[in-house]
Design a protein around this motif. Structure first.
Motif, short mmCIF file in Angstrom:
data_model
loop_
_atom_site.label_atom_id
_atom_site.label_comp_id
_atom_site.label_asym_id
_atom_site.label_seq_id
_atom_site.Cartn_x
_atom_site.Cartn_y
_atom_site.Cartn_z
N ASN A 32 47.19 50.01 50.19
CA ASN A 32 48.30 49.35 50.88
C ASN A 32 48.76 48.06 50.23
O ASN A 32 49.35 47.20 50.89
CB ASN A 32 47.91 49.08 52.34
N GLY A 33 48.52 47.93 48.93
CA GLY A 33 49.04 46.78 48.20
C GLY A 33 48.44 45.45 48.61
O GLY A 33 49.12 44.41 48.59
N ILE A 34 47.17 45.46 48.98
CA ILE A 34 46.45 44.25 49.38
C ILE A 34 45.29 44.03 48.42
O ILE A 34 44.46 44.92 48.24
CB ILE A 34 45.93 44.37 50.83
N SER A 35 45.22 42.87 47.82
CA SER A 35 44.14 42.54 46.89
C SER A 35 43.04 41.76 47.59
O SER A 35 43.27 41.07 48.59
CB SER A 35 44.65 41.69 45.72
N GLN A 36 41.83 41.84 47.02
CA GLN A 36 40.70 41.07 47.52
C GLN A 36 40.61 39.73 46.78
O GLN A 36 40.76 39.66 45.56
CB GLN A 36 39.39 41.81 47.31
N ILE A 37 40.39 38.67 47.56
CA ILE A 37 40.04 37.36 47.03
C ILE A 37 38.63 37.10 47.55
O ILE A 37 38.44 36.83 48.74
CB ILE A 37 40.99 36.26 47.52
N VAL A 38 37.65 37.20 46.71
CA VAL A 38 36.26 37.26 47.16
C VAL A 38 35.66 35.88 47.38
O VAL A 38 35.74 35.02 46.49
CB VAL A 38 35.41 38.04 46.13
N TRP A 39 35.05 35.68 48.55
CA TRP A 39 34.29 34.44 48.74
C TRP A 39 32.80 34.74 48.64
O TRP A 39 32.36 35.85 48.87
CB TRP A 39 34.64 33.74 50.05
N SER A 40 32.05 33.74 48.26
CA SER A 40 30.61 33.84 48.04
C SER A 40 30.25 34.93 47.04
O SER A 40 29.34 35.74 47.28
CB SER A 40 29.87 34.07 49.36
N PRO A 41 30.90 34.99 45.88
CA PRO A 41 30.58 36.03 44.89
C PRO A 41 29.19 35.85 44.27
O PRO A 41 28.65 36.79 43.70
CB PRO A 41 31.67 35.86 43.84
N LEU A 42 28.62 34.65 44.43
CA LEU A 42 27.26 34.40 43.92
C LEU A 42 26.24 34.38 45.06
O LEU A 42 25.14 33.86 44.90
CB LEU A 42 27.21 33.08 43.14
N GLY A 43 26.59 34.98 46.19
CA GLY A 43 25.64 35.07 47.30
C GLY A 43 25.08 33.72 47.70
O GLY A 43 23.88 33.53 47.79
N GLN A 44 26.01 32.77 47.98
CA GLN A 44 25.63 31.42 48.37
C GLN A 44 24.79 30.72 47.29
O GLN A 44 24.05 29.80 47.58
CB GLN A 44 24.86 31.43 49.70
N GLY A 45 24.91 31.15 46.07
CA GLY A 45 24.17 30.54 44.97
C GLY A 45 22.89 31.26 44.61
O GLY A 45 22.27 30.97 43.59
N VAL A 46 22.49 32.23 45.43
CA VAL A 46 21.26 32.99 45.15
C VAL A 46 21.37 33.72 43.82
O VAL A 46 20.40 33.79 43.05
CB VAL A 46 20.96 33.98 46.31
N LEU A 47 22.56 34.25 43.52
CA LEU A 47 22.74 35.01 42.28
C LEU A 47 22.89 34.12 41.04
O LEU A 47 23.12 34.62 39.95
CB LEU A 47 23.94 35.94 42.41
N SER A 48 22.75 32.82 41.24
CA SER A 48 22.66 31.93 40.08
C SER A 48 21.28 32.01 39.46
O SER A 48 21.07 31.61 38.32
CB SER A 48 22.96 30.48 40.48
N GLY A 49 20.29 32.50 40.25
CA GLY A 49 18.92 32.61 39.76
C GLY A 49 18.13 31.33 39.83
O GLY A 49 17.01 31.25 39.33
N LYS A 50 18.66 30.31 40.50
CA LYS A 50 17.99 29.01 40.52
C LYS A 50 16.89 28.90 41.56
O LYS A 50 16.14 27.92 41.58
CB LYS A 50 19.00 27.89 40.74
N TYR A 51 16.76 29.91 42.42
CA TYR A 51 15.74 29.85 43.47
C TYR A 51 14.52 30.68 43.07
O TYR A 51 14.59 31.91 42.97
CB TYR A 51 16.31 30.34 44.80
N ASP A 52 13.41 30.01 42.84
CA ASP A 52 12.13 30.64 42.49
C ASP A 52 11.45 31.07 43.78
O ASP A 52 11.23 30.25 44.67
CB ASP A 52 11.25 29.65 41.73
N PRO A 53 11.11 32.36 43.92
CA PRO A 53 10.51 32.83 45.17
C PRO A 53 9.16 32.19 45.48
O PRO A 53 8.70 32.23 46.63
CB PRO A 53 10.36 34.34 44.95
N ASP A 54 8.51 31.61 44.49
CA ASP A 54 7.17 31.03 44.67
C ASP A 54 7.19 29.51 44.74
O ASP A 54 6.13 28.88 44.74
CB ASP A 54 6.25 31.49 43.53
N LYS A 55 8.38 28.93 44.79
CA LYS A 55 8.49 27.47 44.84
C LYS A 55 9.52 27.07 45.89
O LYS A 55 10.41 27.85 46.22
CB LYS A 55 8.91 26.91 43.47
#
Length: 323
Positions: free
Chosen positions: A196-219
């Motif tokens: 229907n001619g509608i594009s997506q403008i995505v918010w939180s494409p990095l999953g609130q920063g989780v997909l930056s990889g900066k969060y160590d699961p053990d720290k």
């Protein structure tokens, strides 16, 4: 920087856009926010997204001051309406849309908003009334195009039917949360919008920063990150599950195979979807803007994306299983 057409509009927006949720006017100092904005323009980002509710007008006010020295046709400006601005000012009634639009224009120091978006669906206002008010905003010249954020598929269909049957302004954009760790829009919203001619403008494409990889699961989360912020950390808690954080760490070698950093890889994954016009980044430092901007236009082997999806899907499935 590459650009894509925004739905059935004549707007061409940068594949990476700059957002202001929880940052400008709120969680990030003005000088740092202005530096991020300058960096965005330097790398070709032309799409700036905000909302009236961000800081109860503070983000719009910041952008109004920061953008007033730039040529108005050098950027595409988007804002939103719906969430409470006071105890009595909220929703998508005709009166609220007219009142909040004028207030946004004043704070943004502009005569026209390129994209005016309904921040959520308002079950308390008749949809006919909302669409009529949005159409009036377009006809007045105060708004060029309209969009929505996080609307259910049935309401999108209903709005499209109203616009078509009554000859009203039609939605050209959808703003969903979408990332490797949140793929819900793929089920109904993206296919419906693509038809229907509608594009997506995505918010939180990095999953609130989780997909930056900066969060160590053990720290513990690093100081100064979103996960440690009372103002900015509310939405990230559900993504801080150790199994998911470990899975994200396993994506780093895959990103390296693609010649990208992990944030760039995650953004490139978003942009693989043709119905996505732009991925909105939030940045507190200019370096983040520069790094993320380099995700535009990259070509990644589909097999690398599939491997990444499998790792994340396995982790998400494990997190959802009962103990």
């Amino acid at each position: 920087m590459q650009y894509r057409q925004l739905g059935d509009s004549d707007l061409n927006v940068s594949e990476i856009s700059l957002g202001s949720w929880l940052t400008y006017g709120v969680g990030v100092e003005a000088d740092k926010a202005r530096a991020c904005l300058d960096a965005a323009f330097d790398v070709g980002i032309n799409f700036i997204d905000t909302a009236n509710v961000y800081g109860r007008g503070a983000a719009e006010t910041f952008l109004g001051e920061a953008l007033k020295s730039r040529h108005r046709d050098s950027y595409v400006l988007a804002t939103k309406v719906y969430f409470p601005m006071s105890d009595t000012d909220f929703g998508l009634s005709r009166a609220q849309i007219e009142k909040q639009l004028d207030a946004s224009l004043q704070r943004l120091q502009t005569d026209v908003i390129d994209l005016y978006q309904c921040h959520r669906y308002d079950s308390g206002s008749p949809l006919d009334e909302t669409m009529d008010a949005l159409n009036r905003a377009v006809e007045s010249g105060k708004v060029r195009y309209i969009g929505f954020s996080e609307w259910p598929a049935d309401k999108i269909r209903e709005a499209l039917e109203i616009s078509s049957s009554r000859g009203l302004a039609k939605f050209v954009s959808s703003q969903p949360q979408y990332s490797l760790v949140w793929r819900e829009p793929e089920d109904e919203v993206i296919p419906l919008c693509a038809d229907n001619g509608i594009s997506q403008i995505v918010w939180s494409p990095l999953g609130q920063g989780v997909l930056s990889g900066k969060y160590d699961p053990d720290k513990p989360p690093p100081a100064g990150t979103r996960a440690t912020s009372e103002e900015m950390g509310g939405f990230i808690k559900r993504l801080m599950e150790p199994g998911l954080l470990r899975a994200v760490q396993r994506l780093k070698p895959i990103a390296e195979e693609a010649g990208l950093t992990l944030p760039q890889f995650a953004l490139a994954w978003i942009l693989r979807e043709p119905n996505v016009a732009s991925a909105i980044i939030g940045a507190s430092r200019p370096e983040q803007v520069l790094e993320n901007a380099h995700a535009s236009g990259v070509v990644v082997d589909t097999q690398l994306f599939l491997r990444a999806e499998a790792i994340i899907n396995e982790a998400m499935a494990g997190a959802s299983e009962p103990a």
